[in-house]
Design a protein around this motif. Structure first.
Motif, PDB file in Angstrom:
ATOM      1  N   ALA A   1      35.559 -45.799  12.732  1.00  0.00           N
ATOM      2  CA  ALA A   1      36.926 -45.766  13.259  1.00  0.00           C
ATOM      3  C   ALA A   1      37.544 -47.154  13.246  1.00  0.00           C
ATOM      4  O   ALA A   1      38.729 -47.320  12.932  1.00  0.00           O
ATOM      5  N   PHE A   2      36.760 -48.169  13.565  1.00  0.00           N
ATOM      6  CA  PHE A   2      37.294 -49.531  13.589  1.00  0.00           C
ATOM      7  C   PHE A   2      37.550 -50.051  12.177  1.00  0.00           C
ATOM      8  O   PHE A   2      38.530 -50.761  11.938  1.00  0.00           O
ATOM      9  N   ILE A   3      36.676 -49.709  11.227  1.00  0.00           N
ATOM     10  CA  ILE A   3      36.902 -50.116   9.842  1.00  0.00           C
ATOM     11  C   ILE A   3      38.127 -49.400   9.277  1.00  0.00           C
ATOM     12  O   ILE A   3      38.901 -49.970   8.495  1.00  0.00           O
ATOM     13  N   THR A   4      38.329 -48.142   9.676  1.00  0.00           N
ATOM     14  CA  THR A   4      39.533 -47.422   9.263  1.00  0.00           C
ATOM     15  C   THR A   4      40.780 -48.134   9.759  1.00  0.00           C
ATOM     16  O   THR A   4      41.773 -48.282   9.028  1.00  0.00           O
ATOM     17  N   HIS A   5      40.742 -48.597  10.994  1.00  0.00           N
ATOM     18  CA  HIS A   5      41.851 -49.372  11.547  1.00  0.00           C
ATOM     19  C   HIS A   5      42.079 -50.642  10.728  1.00  0.00           C
ATOM     20  O   HIS A   5      43.220 -51.042  10.475  1.00  0.00           O
ATOM     21  N   ALA A   6      40.992 -51.272  10.285  1.00  0.00           N
ATOM     22  CA  ALA A   6      41.111 -52.502   9.490  1.00  0.00           C
ATOM     23  C   ALA A   6      41.808 -52.234   8.156  1.00  0.00           C
ATOM     24  O   ALA A   6      42.614 -53.046   7.691  1.00  0.00           O
TER      25      ALA A   6
ATOM     26  N   ASN B   1      37.368 -43.178   4.630  1.00  0.00           N
ATOM     27  CA  ASN B   1      36.770 -43.256   5.970  1.00  0.00           C
ATOM     28  C   ASN B   1      37.149 -42.051   6.811  1.00  0.00           C
ATOM     29  O   ASN B   1      36.344 -41.561   7.608  1.00  0.00           O
ATOM     30  N   PHE B   2      38.361 -41.563   6.646  1.00  0.00           N
ATOM     31  CA  PHE B   2      38.798 -40.388   7.405  1.00  0.00           C
ATOM     32  C   PHE B   2      37.932 -39.181   7.072  1.00  0.00           C
ATOM     33  O   PHE B   2      37.570 -38.395   7.964  1.00  0.00           O
ATOM     34  N   HIS B   3      37.585 -39.027   5.814  1.00  0.00           N
ATOM     35  CA  HIS B   3      36.786 -37.872   5.404  1.00  0.00           C
ATOM     36  C   HIS B   3      35.362 -37.938   5.946  1.00  0.00           C
ATOM     37  O   HIS B   3      34.668 -36.917   5.978  1.00  0.00           O
TER      38      HIS B   3
ATOM     39  N   PHE C   1      34.649 -38.659   9.047  1.00  0.00           N
ATOM     40  CA  PHE C   1      34.658 -38.193  10.437  1.00  0.00           C
ATOM     41  C   PHE C   1      34.278 -36.722  10.495  1.00  0.00           C
ATOM     42  O   PHE C   1      34.736 -35.917   9.682  1.00  0.00           O
ATOM     43  N   SER C   2      33.450 -36.378  11.470  1.00  0.00           N
ATOM     44  CA  SER C   2      33.213 -34.959  11.727  1.00  0.00           C
ATOM     45  C   SER C   2      34.380 -34.400  12.529  1.00  0.00           C
ATOM     46  O   SER C   2      35.052 -35.147  13.248  1.00  0.00           O
ATOM     47  N   PRO C   3      34.655 -33.117  12.435  1.00  0.00           N
ATOM     48  CA  PRO C   3      35.776 -32.549  13.205  1.00  0.00           C
ATOM     49  C   PRO C   3      35.671 -32.800  14.703  1.00  0.00           C
ATOM     50  O   PRO C   3      36.683 -33.017  15.379  1.00  0.00           O
ATOM     51  N   SER C   4      34.448 -32.794  15.245  1.00  0.00           N
ATOM     52  CA  SER C   4      34.297 -33.043  16.683  1.00  0.00           C
ATOM     53  C   SER C   4      34.622 -34.486  17.047  1.00  0.00           C
ATOM     54  O   SER C   4      35.055 -34.766  18.172  1.00  0.00           O
ATOM     55  N   ASP C   5      34.437 -35.419  16.093  1.00  0.00           N
ATOM     56  CA  ASP C   5      34.771 -36.816  16.363  1.00  0.00           C
ATOM     57  C   ASP C   5      36.282 -37.038  16.429  1.00  0.00           C
ATOM     58  O   ASP C   5      36.748 -37.939  17.125  1.00  0.00           O
ATOM     59  N   LEU C   6      37.036 -36.230  15.691  1.00  0.00           N
ATOM     60  CA  LEU C   6      38.479 -36.425  15.639  1.00  0.00           C
ATOM     61  C   LEU C   6      39.155 -36.156  16.985  1.00  0.00           C
ATOM     62  O   LEU C   6      40.256 -36.645  17.234  1.00  0.00           O
TER      63      LEU C   6
ATOM     64  N   ASP D   1      45.384 -31.766   1.217  1.00  0.00           N
ATOM     65  CA  ASP D   1      44.548 -30.578   1.374  1.00  0.00           C
ATOM     66  C   ASP D   1      43.287 -30.875   2.180  1.00  0.00           C
ATOM     67  O   ASP D   1      42.898 -30.094   3.065  1.00  0.00           O
ATOM     68  N   LEU D   2      42.641 -31.994   1.880  1.00  0.00           N
ATOM     69  CA  LEU D   2      41.414 -32.347   2.603  1.00  0.00           C
ATOM     70  C   LEU D   2      41.702 -32.619   4.082  1.00  0.00           C
ATOM     71  O   LEU D   2      40.923 -32.225   4.956  1.00  0.00           O
ATOM     72  N   MET D   3      42.816 -33.264   4.364  1.00  0.00           N
ATOM     73  CA  MET D   3      43.160 -33.533   5.766  1.00  0.00           C
ATOM     74  C   MET D   3      43.466 -32.241   6.513  1.00  0.00           C
ATOM     75  O   MET D   3      43.092 -32.090   7.684  1.00  0.00           O
ATOM     76  N   ILE D   4      44.160 -31.314   5.860  1.00  0.00           N
ATOM     77  CA  ILE D   4      44.460 -30.037   6.505  1.00  0.00           C
ATOM     78  C   ILE D   4      43.174 -29.279   6.825  1.00  0.00           C
ATOM     79  O   ILE D   4      43.012 -28.719   7.917  1.00  0.00           O
ATOM     80  N   GLN D   5      42.250 -29.269   5.881  1.00  0.00           N
ATOM     81  CA  GLN D   5      40.981 -28.581   6.110  1.00  0.00           C
ATOM     82  C   GLN D   5      40.225 -29.194   7.281  1.00  0.00           C
ATOM     83  O   GLN D   5      39.651 -28.489   8.121  1.00  0.00           O
TER      84      GLN D   5
END
Length: 641
Positions: free
Chosen positions: A428-433, A488-490, A492-497, A542-546
């Motif tokens: 999450a922090f690297i994604t922010h970077a 990095n977003f991909h 993440f597990s759904p529970s982490d989001l 599409d990947l984000m929606i899923q």
């Protein structure tokens, strides 16, 4: 049967007072004549017995005594159980079970001037509690949330068990992504409610994922805030921490309430100023306020009374206020970020060197990232001032800003390489970077956007760089930053989001927006097909929606109106538009002659440049529950579409 009166000079026993004395709640003393009491004789009233009324009340008193005896017996049982279970690992759960079975109401009250127990996250907790999606199921063991405040929240009070679930979920699934509070693992909801009642209310609010139920709870939170901060003019660490918690995980910006977020952020900044967390007071100010206020101004902040935990808590709070104000300033506008001071730099240094608390390293990394972003925003402001002073913006005047942004980019890469690999939620922090790098690249592009197109035969500028090449490099750097963000977003597990703060979702929307511009940008030196080959806009959506659709299923969110459903709806509508727009752009690119003749002039002008991320004002009007907003955003040539 005639009532037997006591001897003269002695008060009547319980149940024997006359009607007038009984109603007046006065002592009833019979007179020597024995036909009335002294009070009725003095007032010249008829002394009437009250046997029937007192017998009824005596019967009720007997029932109350019986009920009190029963409750005392249950309390004795509970105390015995708690003493026998003291020190055992399962004591808390057993006590909760007994409380539910015995149905003993817990009435708690605020403990004023009681220092809170030091608070630190425990990211190593592996058990993921069920998020608090529905606070309505109630049991008899309750925390009285209305006791510390004149206004009670609109929703019913949660049970003690439910409150513990909310606290545990916040501590293990949400706080690690923005660890500005140090919640020790063994602090209970009851203790937190006593020591930090407003923070406790904010945690209950942000762990409610149903949009409608959260709005109802946030209304109660605002009433408490209005009473405490405005009517009673309070400024304390509890109000500040609770307000920052609500802002960090707020969904208001996506529901047409961006103005509320900005207003609450300004209130948090005012609390920082009022508590003197921003910078110490000058001696002359203290003297003047002491004279005018008639008391020792600032005497409530005696350093000798402050513990190390209290000191660290205040340092984290002011740094969190800086991070949130910077995010809200760039994403929503209307406010300026909290100004960085030498005192804040010292606070950050203290947090960075605090080896006793591992989450502090992650929090310090977040602050450093946001500080780089804020420095880049300062360059944009200076560039706008320089442009306003000159009639034309030449490439030469842009070079100092470009060089400084290059330095910031190098500092960012050094910061990323120094980030500890063993930090939980490191992704999450690297994604922010990566988003900060996108921000810097887009800012460099906006500074050099007036440069001529890439011309290898053209003259070089004073800095030895080709302005057109610098602009092209910034654009491609944005593509790479977006690709890294999405990769990095991909992961993440759904529970982490579920536990991610609000600025993460703003970053997602802005990444999609910039990718849209880069995919259809009309520039002689820009290859749009290379962008699509590197990051396909439709496939990324599409990947984000899923992923968002799986959040509700894998995280057991028992609601159909969560933020994730609304974001999925937004991306679904964006996908329809993106597919049609990209197809049309490809056809226009195949026919070079028709690019300028067949295109709509409004569309051409909009796709030929990319606005600053800070200038995308459509975020202020975003309302994902309003279909009319979607219609206006899709049909009008707005900056978003």
């Amino acid at each position: 049967m005639e009532r037997v009166r006591p001897a003269a000079g002695y008060s009547s026993t319980y149940g024997q007072a006359c009607m007038h004395c009984y109603k007046a709640k006065c002592r009833c003393v019979p007179s020597p004549r024995a036909d009335s009491c002294e009070r009725c004789h003095r007032l010249r009233k008829e002394c009437l017995p009250s046997d029937s009324a007192r017998r009824r009340n005596a019967h009720r008193s007997e029932e109350s005594d019986t009920r009190i005896a029963q409750l005392e017996g249950r309390i004795e049982i509970m105390l015995s159980a708690m003493q026998s279970m003291a020190g055992s690992s399962g004591s808390s759960a057993e006590i909760l079970r007994l409380l539910d079975e015995e149905r003993i109401p817990l009435s708690t009250s605020r403990i004023n001037d009681t220092p809170a127990t030091s608070i630190s996250t425990n990211p190593s907790i592996s058990r993921v509690p069920k998020p608090a999606t529905d606070p309505s199921p109630m049991v008899q063991a309750r925390i009285d949330l209305s006791s510390p405040f004149p206004y009670s929240p609109s929703p019913p009070e949660p049970s003690l068990r439910h409150a513990e679930e909310c606290l545990e979920f916040f501590r293990s699934q949400m706080l690690p992504y923005f660890p500005f509070i140090n919640l020790i693992p063994d602090i209970t909801a009851w203790q937190l409610h006593q020591n930090r009642p407003f923070l406790f209310q904010a945690i209950l609010t942000v762990t409610t994922f149903s949009t409608q139920k959260r709005l109802a709870r946030s209304e109660g939170l605002k009433r408490i805030l209005f009473t405490s901060a405005l009517l009673e003019v309070q400024s304390n660490i509890d109000l500040l921490l609770g307000l920052l918690t609500y802002l960090a995980w707020s969904t208001d910006a996506f529901l047409g309430r961006a103005d509320l977020v900005s207003r609450l952020m300004m209130l948090a900044i005012s609390l920082v100023y009022d508590m003197r967390l921003f910078k110490p007071l000058r001696l002359d100010t203290i003297l003047m306020m002491t004279i005018t206020q008639g008391q020792d101004y600032g005497g409530d902040q005696n350093p000798s009374d402050e513990t190390v935990a209290d000191f660290m808590e205040r340092q984290r709070a002011v740094l969190a206020c800086f991070v949130l104000s910077s995010n809200i300033s760039s994403h929503l506008g209307r406010i300026d970020a909290l100004r960085w001071t030498p005192q804040m730099e010292e606070a950050l240094r203290i947090i960075e060197t605090n080896t006793a608390c591992l989450p502090d390293k992650a929090f310090a990394f977040q602050v450093r990232l946001q500080l780089l972003k804020q420095k880049a925003a300062h360059i944009r402001e200076q560039n706008e001032i320089d442009r306003s002073r000159t009639s034309t913006a030449s490439a030469t005047t842009s070079m100092p800003g470009l060089l400084y942004l290059k330095t910031l980019r190098e500092q960012l890469h050094g910061l990323i390489s120094s980030f500890p690999p063993d930090i939980v939620q490191r992704g999450a922090f690297i994604t922010h970077a990566h988003y900060v790098e996108l921000y810097i690249n887009q800012l460099a592009y906006s500074i050099s956007c007036d440069s001529p197109p890439l011309n290898l035969s053209g003259p070089r500028s004073d800095g030895g760089h080709l302005p057109g090449f610098e602009r092209l490099k910034c654009l491609w750097g944005s593509v790479e930053s977006i690709k890294s963000w999405l990769d990095n977003f991909h992961k993440f597990s759904p529970s982490d989001l579920v536990g991610l703060p609000f600025h993460f979702w703003s970053q997602m929307i802005l990444c999609v927006t910039i990718l849209k511009y880069l995919s259809v940008l009309e520039d002689p030196a820009w290859n749009r097909q290379d962008v699509r080959n590197t990051v396909d806009l439709v496939a990324a959506i599409d990947l984000m929606i899923q992923k968002l659709d799986r959040v509700g299923i894998e995280s057991s969110l028992q609601c159909d109106d969560s933020l994730f459903k609304l974001l999925s709806k937004l991306l679904s509508k964006c996908r329809v538009w993106a597919e049609a727009r990209l197809s049309r752009a490809s056809q226009m690119q195949d026919v070079e002659a028709g690019v300028n003749q067949g295109a709509d002039p409004g569309e051409t002008s909009q796709s030929s440049s990319i606005p600053d991320i800070d200038q995308m004002m459509w975020m202020q009007s975003m309302d994902l529950e309003n279909d009319q907003w979607f219609e206006e955003a899709l049909n009008l040539p707005s900056p978003f579409f």
